[in-house]
Motif scaffolding. Structure first.
Motif, PDB file in Angstrom:
ATOM      1  N   GLY A  64       0.797  -1.213   0.000  1.00  0.00           N
ATOM      2  CA  GLY A  64       0.000   0.000   0.000  1.00  0.00           C
ATOM      3  C   GLY A  64       0.833   1.267   0.000  1.00  0.00           C
ATOM      4  O   GLY A  64       0.301   2.358  -0.025  1.00  0.00           O
ATOM      5  N   ALA A  65       2.150   1.095   0.021  1.00  0.00           N
ATOM      6  CA  ALA A  65       3.076   2.232   0.014  1.00  0.00           C
ATOM      7  C   ALA A  65       2.654   3.278   1.042  1.00  0.00           C
ATOM      8  O   ALA A  65       2.263   4.390   0.732  1.00  0.00           O
ATOM      9  N   HIS A  66       2.738   2.898   2.323  1.00  0.00           N
ATOM     10  CA  HIS A  66       2.286   3.759   3.417  1.00  0.00           C
ATOM     11  C   HIS A  66       3.462   4.122   4.314  1.00  0.00           C
ATOM     12  O   HIS A  66       4.190   3.252   4.783  1.00  0.00           O
ATOM     13  N   ILE A  67       3.625   5.425   4.551  1.00  0.00           N
ATOM     14  CA  ILE A  67       4.628   5.924   5.487  1.00  0.00           C
ATOM     15  C   ILE A  67       3.933   6.914   6.415  1.00  0.00           C
ATOM     16  O   ILE A  67       3.156   7.753   5.968  1.00  0.00           O
ATOM     17  N   ARG A  68       4.223   6.797   7.695  1.00  0.00           N
ATOM     18  CA  ARG A  68       3.692   7.757   8.669  1.00  0.00           C
ATOM     19  C   ARG A  68       4.827   8.197   9.580  1.00  0.00           C
ATOM     20  O   ARG A  68       5.567   7.372  10.110  1.00  0.00           O
ATOM     21  N   LEU A  69       4.944   9.509   9.749  1.00  0.00           N
ATOM     22  CA  LEU A  69       5.887  10.099  10.698  1.00  0.00           C
ATOM     23  C   LEU A  69       5.063  10.820  11.751  1.00  0.00           C
ATOM     24  O   LEU A  69       4.222  11.661  11.419  1.00  0.00           O
ATOM     25  N   THR A  70       5.310  10.496  13.019  1.00  0.00           N
ATOM     26  CA  THR A  70       4.561  11.103  14.119  1.00  0.00           C
ATOM     27  C   THR A  70       5.538  11.705  15.117  1.00  0.00           C
ATOM     28  O   THR A  70       6.456  11.029  15.591  1.00  0.00           O
ATOM     29  N   LEU A  71       5.323  12.970  15.430  1.00  0.00           N
ATOM     30  CA  LEU A  71       6.156  13.638  16.422  1.00  0.00           C
ATOM     31  C   LEU A  71       5.720  13.226  17.819  1.00  0.00           C
ATOM     32  O   LEU A  71       4.519  13.119  18.088  1.00  0.00           O
ATOM     33  N   PRO A  72       6.671  13.025  18.738  1.00  0.00           N
ATOM     34  CA  PRO A  72       6.290  12.737  20.122  1.00  0.00           C
ATOM     35  C   PRO A  72       5.640  13.975  20.748  1.00  0.00           C
ATOM     36  O   PRO A  72       6.029  15.107  20.456  1.00  0.00           O
ATOM     37  N   CYS A  73       4.660  13.749  21.602  1.00  0.00           N
ATOM     38  CA  CYS A  73       3.905  14.850  22.220  1.00  0.00           C
ATOM     39  C   CYS A  73       4.812  15.848  22.933  1.00  0.00           C
ATOM     40  O   CYS A  73       4.550  17.048  22.898  1.00  0.00           O
ATOM     41  N   ASP A  74       5.876  15.347  23.554  1.00  0.00           N
ATOM     42  CA  ASP A  74       6.751  16.247  24.313  1.00  0.00           C
ATOM     43  C   ASP A  74       7.784  16.964  23.440  1.00  0.00           C
ATOM     44  O   ASP A  74       8.592  17.743  23.949  1.00  0.00           O
ATOM     45  N   GLN A  75       7.748  16.724  22.116  1.00  0.00           N
ATOM     46  CA  GLN A  75       8.687  17.402  21.221  1.00  0.00           C
ATOM     47  C   GLN A  75       7.972  18.018  20.007  1.00  0.00           C
ATOM     48  O   GLN A  75       8.587  18.258  18.979  1.00  0.00           O
ATOM     49  N   LEU A  76       6.693  18.291  20.158  1.00  0.00           N
ATOM     50  CA  LEU A  76       5.938  18.890  19.047  1.00  0.00           C
ATOM     51  C   LEU A  76       6.551  20.212  18.601  1.00  0.00           C
ATOM     52  O   LEU A  76       6.714  20.458  17.408  1.00  0.00           O
ATOM     53  N   ALA A  77       6.887  21.059  19.559  1.00  0.00           N
ATOM     54  CA  ALA A  77       7.403  22.390  19.223  1.00  0.00           C
ATOM     55  C   ALA A  77       8.689  22.298  18.411  1.00  0.00           C
ATOM     56  O   ALA A  77       8.868  23.038  17.438  1.00  0.00           O
ATOM     57  N   GLU A  78       9.562  21.379  18.774  1.00  0.00           N
ATOM     58  CA  GLU A  78      10.850  21.254  18.098  1.00  0.00           C
ATOM     59  C   GLU A  78      10.714  20.795  16.642  1.00  0.00           C
ATOM     60  O   GLU A  78      11.576  21.062  15.819  1.00  0.00           O
ATOM     61  N   GLY A  79       9.639  20.100  16.309  1.00  0.00           N
ATOM     62  CA  GLY A  79       9.471  19.561  14.965  1.00  0.00           C
ATOM     63  C   GLY A  79       8.683  20.436  14.005  1.00  0.00           C
ATOM     64  O   GLY A  79       8.515  20.087  12.840  1.00  0.00           O
ATOM     65  N   GLN A  80       8.206  21.586  14.469  1.00  0.00           N
ATOM     66  CA  GLN A  80       7.314  22.404  13.646  1.00  0.00           C
ATOM     67  C   GLN A  80       7.961  22.964  12.382  1.00  0.00           C
ATOM     68  O   GLN A  80       7.365  22.933  11.304  1.00  0.00           O
ATOM     69  N   ASP A  81       9.163  23.484  12.475  1.00  0.00           N
ATOM     70  CA  ASP A  81       9.815  24.053  11.289  1.00  0.00           C
ATOM     71  C   ASP A  81      10.051  22.984  10.222  1.00  0.00           C
ATOM     72  O   ASP A  81       9.832  23.224   9.030  1.00  0.00           O
ATOM     73  N   ALA A  82      10.484  21.817  10.645  1.00  0.00           N
ATOM     74  CA  ALA A  82      10.734  20.734   9.693  1.00  0.00           C
ATOM     75  C   ALA A  82       9.435  20.301   9.014  1.00  0.00           C
ATOM     76  O   ALA A  82       9.389  20.132   7.788  1.00  0.00           O
TER      77      ALA A  82
END
Length: 112
Positions: A64-82
């Motif tokens: 099904g060609a499925h990829i999911r990337l999930t940010l950890p709840c305690d690092q949401l802020a750090e991942g926003q720019d990316a």
């Protein structure tokens, strides 16, 4: 077609992204849309995991060609720019190859 869904909280923070399906622009090995998507997924993962040291949860399902990337709840802020850069990049691809990639955003409190 590759369907991309970015998940955001009600406060507009990115939490996850799902990519499902093959672009179908050309035969395997010659599909420039698929190559662009794959390369950007690899780049965003390296940026988050290896450079920013964010413990991004990564799901890869060949069927099904499925990829999911999930940010950890305690690092949401750090991942926003990316995630924002990833969203903008894939949206640009959609503008040029709308028959092969579709990008949406879903606002909720979790990436169910």
């Amino acid at each position: 077609m590759t369907k991309v869904t970015f998940y955001r909280t009600q406060d507009s923070l990115y939490t996850a992204v799902d990519l499902v399906g093959h672009a179908g622009y050309a035969e395997e090995g010659e599909d420039i849309v698929c190559a662009a998507i794959s390369s950007s997924v690899q780049l965003i993962h390296v940026l988050l995991f290896d450079v920013q040291k964010i413990a991004v949860d990564t799901l890869i399902e060949d069927e099904g060609a499925h990829i999911r990337l999930t940010l950890p709840c305690d690092q949401l802020a750090e991942g926003q720019d990316a995630f924002r850069a990833f969203y903008l990049h894939l949206s640009e691809l959609e503008e040029n190859y709308s028959e092969f990639i579709h990008v949406t955003e879903v606002y909720n409190d979790a990436a169910d």
